[in-house]
Design a protein around this motif. Structure first.
Motif, short mmCIF file in Angstrom:
data_model
loop_
_atom_site.label_atom_id
_atom_site.label_comp_id
_atom_site.label_asym_id
_atom_site.label_seq_id
_atom_site.Cartn_x
_atom_site.Cartn_y
_atom_site.Cartn_z
N SER A 190 0.85 -1.18 0.00
CA SER A 190 0.00 0.00 0.00
C SER A 190 0.88 1.23 0.00
O SER A 190 2.07 1.16 0.31
CB SER A 190 -0.93 0.01 1.22
N ILE A 191 0.28 2.33 -0.34
CA ILE A 191 1.03 3.58 -0.42
C ILE A 191 0.12 4.71 0.01
O ILE A 191 -1.08 4.72 -0.30
CB ILE A 191 1.55 3.81 -1.86
N LYS A 224 -2.66 15.43 -4.56
CA LYS A 224 -2.32 14.73 -5.80
C LYS A 224 -3.54 14.04 -6.39
O LYS A 224 -3.74 14.04 -7.61
CB LYS A 224 -1.22 13.70 -5.54
N ILE A 225 -4.37 13.46 -5.53
CA ILE A 225 -5.58 12.79 -6.01
C ILE A 225 -6.55 13.80 -6.62
O ILE A 225 -7.14 13.55 -7.68
CB ILE A 225 -6.26 12.03 -4.85
N ILE A 255 2.16 9.83 -8.04
CA ILE A 255 1.52 9.12 -6.93
C ILE A 255 2.46 8.05 -6.37
O ILE A 255 2.47 7.77 -5.18
CB ILE A 255 0.19 8.51 -7.40
N ARG A 256 3.24 7.43 -7.25
CA ARG A 256 4.18 6.38 -6.83
C ARG A 256 5.47 6.95 -6.25
O ARG A 256 6.31 6.19 -5.77
CB ARG A 256 4.51 5.47 -8.00
N MET A 257 5.63 8.27 -6.32
CA MET A 257 6.87 8.86 -5.84
C MET A 257 6.82 9.07 -4.33
O MET A 257 5.86 9.64 -3.80
CB MET A 257 7.12 10.20 -6.55
N GLU A 260 12.30 12.80 -4.06
CA GLU A 260 11.31 11.78 -4.34
C GLU A 260 11.80 10.79 -5.40
O GLU A 260 12.49 11.15 -6.34
CB GLU A 260 9.98 12.42 -4.80
N LEU A 261 11.39 9.54 -5.19
CA LEU A 261 11.81 8.44 -6.06
C LEU A 261 10.68 7.44 -6.13
O LEU A 261 9.87 7.33 -5.20
CB LEU A 261 13.08 7.80 -5.49
N ASP A 262 10.61 6.70 -7.22
CA ASP A 262 9.56 5.70 -7.39
C ASP A 262 9.61 4.67 -6.26
O ASP A 262 10.67 4.23 -5.84
CB ASP A 262 9.72 4.99 -8.74
N LYS A 263 8.42 4.30 -5.76
CA LYS A 263 8.33 3.37 -4.63
C LYS A 263 9.05 2.05 -4.92
O LYS A 263 9.72 1.49 -4.06
CB LYS A 263 6.86 3.09 -4.32
#
Length: 732
Positions: free
Chosen positions: A342-343, A349-350, A403-405, A440-443
């Motif tokens: 989950s994240i 952002k949403i 969103i994945r960041m 920030e970086l991709d999960k």
């Protein structure tokens, strides 16, 4: 297990992980600032949150162990004990044990019972030891056990050093108490741990008629008296998890007498002729409900049961089958349960993504309307609408990717504890400096760089930094420094691991490489070729094996994992000054920036991160050496040249390199010139796995769907260099 309950449990495990991170980070900081009361309260609140919620979900082992930690933390924050390195170390080990217990509750796997018993004993001993307190400050008694067998608590002794406080508590819980899986009995257990609970009465005035009763709502309320030596804040904290929408009134008065035996709450049911009384009879005797109300409720219950029997709605066999089916479903769900990641996403952002989807819908509607009545005079309108669609699509792509960041600080958070433990094991004084945690970086990338960074930090602590006496001899401070930094560079992210230690020893690395047969004894290598040797499997310059390093594993894991992420690792070092490892990674694994090139009629994508330059060589720059193959002179440096059409068995447009294009590619300090027919342009491409959809192909890292619908292969630069070294092209 119902889906709703499973969701509540998942939320508990996620929140417990957050609280554990707070506890661990707080304890590490507390070692440096033992007098920080706010920090102690923060740690205590997180531990208390874990204890409360775990008990309400029935994870008693977690609740009991956390209670032992909480008892010691309570003594620390009340000033009855002071923070020492030994206590901090005990609490950190206990935090590790608590993590294992929570993981066990989640997975159902057993834990090391001996470790739990040992740490439980150590915590109890530390809590029971003579407290250290300021002059004139009295000690308070600690609970004798975590969860007593009943709610009956021992009366205060006449020898109690401090007079207890008496609290009158009136608590009306919220309607949703049971819906969220909370158990009011746990509240009473918490209160009895603080002192003596008495005169508990139940208020049933909110009870509706039986036919109107919702079994998922809580209609009861309680009033009670509590005698305890604890402060009001401790009593308030018991209701922390049920305070929302509750009606809670706590009044306080100081008394000197102890509670008499008849005032003590006893949960053992009263009996009539040796049989337990029904709850209804007790309520009638206490005056909580009238006899008429009770008789009416029982009549309603009997009537509902009689109707079900008369209508043959249920039979004993059906009940048994339903129970067996439910048990089977729960067992199957547990066996098939897969950990889902989950994240947490910022609502801003949403909101922006939803707005963009709305704009996309509007654009699609406009295009549909235009298509229904299109003629050539509206070509300019069509082009404008298509441009708008392209803008919307690109913005949605960027928003979805954002969103994945996640901040890379989530990956950095493990290292303060790691460095602390390494410092103690190696007998060195080490400080860790973190910067760029907000980058920030991709999960997916964050989850994949944990092991490489861990090995690099361990390497810096063991190999890089010198012992204190050696640092003093070299006019350095005895406190060594390891720095972790993250920053953006172009379309990539760079992470550096830097130490101010002794640096890499070129002679020692070369001697070890020759001994292991990695290079020839008379082979001449530049520094950029020597340093990557430490990434070879089994390579280690450690003189003795320790539990930190010396077995030749670790650094090869760094290289392998970074390669898998389509990244690079480089080294800068200076003898006596230190070493810097730089990891360069793509921001995301799903989309990469690439250069599309053509070889014959086929299109390939080269990762932009690997391209240094492109050239069209002159005839005099070409050389062919026996055993080395074709070489190209690029500013006095000869690089191996690969003809891509030979690698993949294609029919090229150009065979003469002087008429073709050479891409100079680099990875891990090694370079190669790759010959292609034409450079088509730069674009973002969506990466698809070759191994999952086809099979592994040498020289190919993945595939993508091009704009014309055809498949384009993404080149693996590391693989191409290995193939050039072997000198034998492998057709795909």
């Amino acid at each position: 297990m119902s889906n709703d309950f499973a969701q509540f449990q998942d939320a508990f495990f996620e929140e417990a992980g957050d609280h554990l991170a707070i506890v661990e980070a707080g304890l590490l900081e507390l070692e440096q600032h033992p007098e920080d009361l706010d920090l102690l309260n923060k740690i205590f609140r997180s531990a208390h949150s874990i204890k409360g919620t775990s008990g309400m979900f029935g994870f008693n082992a977690v609740a009991q162990f956390t209670h032992k930690m909480e008892t010691l933390l309570d003594l620390l924050r009340n000033g009855q004990k002071v923070v020492t390195p030994q206590l901090a170390d005990l609490l950190l080990k206990s935090t590790d044990c608590l993590k294992a217990l929570i993981d066990s509750a989640k997975s159902g796997l057993p834990v090391d019972g001996e470790t739990i018993r040992r740490l439980t004993g150590d915590l109890a001993a530390a809590s029971a030891a003579e407290p250290t307190r300021a002059a004139g400050q009295s000690a308070t008694t600690s609970p004798s056990s975590l969860f007593p067998s009943s709610l009956t608590s021992a009366s205060h002794s006449v020898n109690d050093p401090a007079p207890p406080h008496q609290y009158t508590i009136a608590w009306t819980p919220p309607d949703w108490l049971f819906q969220r899986g909370l158990d009011p009995l746990q509240i009473f257990k918490e209160l009895t741990n603080l002192g003596t609970l008495s005169q508990v009465t139940v208020d049933t005035t909110r009870l509706p008629e039986l036919v109107a009763m919702d079994p998922e709502k809580c209609y009861l309320a309680w009033t009670m008296k509590l005698e305890t030596a604890k402060d009001r804040q401790v009593v308030d904290a018991v209701f922390e998890f049920v305070r929302e929408d509750s009606k809670l009134v706590i009044t306080e008065s100081t008394i000197s007498s102890s509670i008499s035996k008849h005032e003590t709450l006893n949960t053992q049911p009263e009996t009539v002729e040796g049989e337990p009384k029904r709850l209804g009879e007790i309520l009638v005797e206490d005056g909580a409900v009238s006899r008429e109300t009770l008789d009416h409720a029982l009549a309603q219950q009997k009537r509902v049961g009689q109707i079900l029997l008369e209508q043959h709605a249920v039979t004993p066999q059906q009940v048994e089958q339903a129970l067996q089916k439910q048990k089977h479903q729960e067992s199957s769900a547990q066996s098939k349960k897969i950990d889902t990641a989950s994240i947490r996403v910022d609502t801003d952002k949403i909101d922006k993504l939803i707005n963009l989807v709305g704009e996309l819908v509007i654009t699609q509607s406009m295009l549909s309307d235009l298509g229904a009545r299109f003629d050539m005079s509206q070509m300019s309108v069509l082009i404008e609408r298509m441009a708008q669609l392209e803008r919307n699509t690109r913005e949605i792509q960027e928003r979805v990717m954002s969103i994945r960041m996640l901040p890379i600080g989530t990956a950095f958070s493990r290292f303060p504890r790691l460095v602390r433990d390494l410092s103690a094991k190696a007998g060195k004084k080490i400080q860790l400096v973190l910067s760029g945690e907000e980058t920030e970086l991709d999960k997916t990338v964050i989850e994949s760089i944990g092991d490489p960074l861990t090995h690099l930090v361990r390497n810096s602590a063991d190999h890089g930094l010198e012992p204190p006496e050696e640092r003093l001899d070299n006019n350095k401070p005895e406190l060594g420094t390891i720095r972790l930094n993250a920053f953006h560079e172009g379309g990539n992210i760079c992470i550096t691991v830097e130490d101010d230690g002794r640096g890499l020893n070129r002679d020692k690395i070369l001697a070890k490489a020759i001994k292991q047969g990695l290079i020839a004894e008379n082979e001449q290598l530049s520094d950029d070729q020597v340093w990557p040797l430490i990434f070879k499997p089994g390579f280690s310059t450690a003189e003795k094996v320790t539990d930190v390093s010396g077995r030749g594993v670790g650094m090869d894991v760094v290289k392998r994992n970074i390669d898998a992420l389509s990244g690079t690792v480089s080294i800068k070092t200076a003898m006596g000054k230190g070493t810097i490892f730089t990891l360069k990674l793509p921001l995301t694994l799903a989309i990469i920036e690439g250069m599309t090139v053509r070889v014959g009629k086929e299109t390939y994508i080269v990762p932009l991160l690997s391209i240094l330059e492109s050239i069209q060589p002159k005839p005099c720059a070409m050389k062919t050496l026996v055993g080395k193959g074709e070489l190209i002179n690029v500013r006095s440096t000869y690089l191996p040249m690969m003809r891509l059409y030979e690698v993949f068995s294609l029919q090229p447009e150009h065979i003469d390199p002087t008429k073709a294009i050479l891409l100079i590619l680099e990875t891990e300090g090694e370079r190669v010139a790759v010959m292609v027919d034409e450079i088509l342009g730069q674009q973002q491409v969506v990466v698809k796995s070759m191994e999952q959809n086809f099979r592994k192909v040498d020289g190919v890292a993945g595939a993508t769907i091009l704009a014309d619908g055809t498949v384009g292969f993404i080149l693996d630069v590391r693989g191409l260099i290995e193939m050039s070294r072997r000198g034998v092209p492998v057709a795909a």
